[in-house]
Design an enzyme around this catalytic site. Structure first.
Site, PDB file in Angstrom:
ATOM      1  N   SER A  54     -18.798  26.720  34.729  1.00 51.49           N
ATOM      2  CA  SER A  54     -19.926  26.704  35.662  1.00 51.49           C
ATOM      3  C   SER A  54     -19.565  25.859  36.862  1.00 51.49           C
ATOM      4  O   SER A  54     -18.772  24.908  36.754  1.00 51.49           O
ATOM      5  CB  SER A  54     -21.165  26.123  34.976  1.00 51.49           C
ATOM      6  OG  SER A  54     -22.212  25.901  35.909  1.00 51.49           O
ATOM      7  N   TYR A  67     -24.608  18.970  30.231  1.00 52.72           N
ATOM      8  CA  TYR A  67     -24.156  20.347  30.463  1.00 52.72           C
ATOM      9  C   TYR A  67     -22.986  20.343  31.442  1.00 52.72           C
ATOM     10  O   TYR A  67     -21.942  20.961  31.191  1.00 52.72           O
ATOM     11  CB  TYR A  67     -25.305  21.199  30.998  1.00 52.72           C
ATOM     12  CG  TYR A  67     -24.911  22.634  31.268  1.00 52.72           C
ATOM     13  CD1 TYR A  67     -24.918  23.579  30.238  1.00 52.72           C
ATOM     14  CD2 TYR A  67     -24.516  23.055  32.541  1.00 52.72           C
ATOM     15  CE1 TYR A  67     -24.543  24.901  30.471  1.00 52.72           C
ATOM     16  CE2 TYR A  67     -24.142  24.363  32.787  1.00 52.72           C
ATOM     17  CZ  TYR A  67     -24.161  25.283  31.747  1.00 52.72           C
ATOM     18  OH  TYR A  67     -23.783  26.588  31.983  1.00 52.72           O
TER      19      TYR A  67
END
Length: 263
Positions: free
Chosen positions: A149, A159
């Site tokens: 990501s 994350y």
């Protein structure tokens, strides 16, 4: 062979995709099937796996194996590892796509939920990559695509930290195993129109429309980057620009800007 007989289909090899029932993972499954890859599809929901498998068999004439598994569960993950490492039924391409995020900030989440996210985003990527790379380096060809990501370049909690690990690991592995015929790449999408944000209860209106990517276009770009041997793929000029800026702006400044954006 008779004049009317069709030549036997030659597969470019079997691809195993985790999280293929929706979004980026589904786009990978479809586009790899279009390329002629036989597939192994891994997700928790057997019913949805069977639906996707039937769709791909009918549309593209490829062999599709379904492997229901919960990657948080170590015994279930071991089953997938064994399939990836199977020398008799080799996996030519592993796509580590499964993942999820959490809407709340770190201390608002139960620590077990944080740990489960780490299991999927890091532990499963590590263990499945280990299984794949062992088999691939032995035979001198194969590849791994780890879906990361653009969050990896930003200070955005656990994350982002997990995705930063995916980037670092993938870039190292790309250089380590390229001489042995194996390609490893991290794909770093930005906001993408999938079920990912819906499962987090985050509206697509939460970010400007120009930031949202189409999953099919994103995967097509990723596969082109993989074909040319890229170690990191960042689809779209806008996210390339964002990650370039993020590399030079201090993390404390980026974190402050994000905090202001939440107010």
């Amino acid at each position: 062979m008779s004049e009317n007989a069709s030549p036997a289909r030659t597969s470019p090899g079997t691809a195993l995709v985790t999280g293929p029932t929706a979004g980026i993972g589904h786009s990978f499954a479809v586009q790899l099937a279009q390329r002629g890859h036989d597939l192994v599809l891994v997700a928790r929901d057997r019913t949805r796996l069977e639906e996707v498998a039937a769709e791909l068999r009918t549309a593209y004439g490829v062999d599709v194996e379904v492997l229901p598994a919960d990657l948080v569960d170590r015994a279930s993950l071991a089953t997938v590892e064994a399939r990836v490492a199977d020398r008799e039924r080799p996996i030519e391409l592993l796509v580590n796509n499964a993942g999820f995020g959490m809407k709340e900030r770190f201390l608002a989440n139960p620590v077990d939920a944080e740990n489960a996210m780490l299991d999927v985003l890091v532990t499963s990527v590590l263990r499945l990559s280990h299984a794949a790379l062992g088999a691939m380096t032995e035979r001198g060809h194969g590849g791994v695509i780890n879906v990361s990501s653009v969050a990896a370049f930003l200070p955005r909690g656990t994350y982002a930290a997990a995705k930063a690990w995916v980037n670092s690991f993938s870039e190292w592995a790309a250089n380590e195993y390229r001489p042995q015929g194996v390609t490893v790449m991290a794909l770093c999408p930005g906001f993408t129109r999938t079920e990912f944000h819906q499962r987090m209860d985050v509206s697509q209106d939460s970010s400007p429309g120009f930031l949202w990517l189409d999953a099919d276009e994103l995967v097509a770009t990723a596969l082109r980057d993989y074909d040319r041997g890229a170690a990191i793929s960042i689809p779209s000029a806008r996210y390339k620009a964002i990650t370039t800026v993020a590399r030079v702006v201090p993390n404390r400044v980026l974190q402050r800007l994000q905090t202001l954006g939440r107010k």
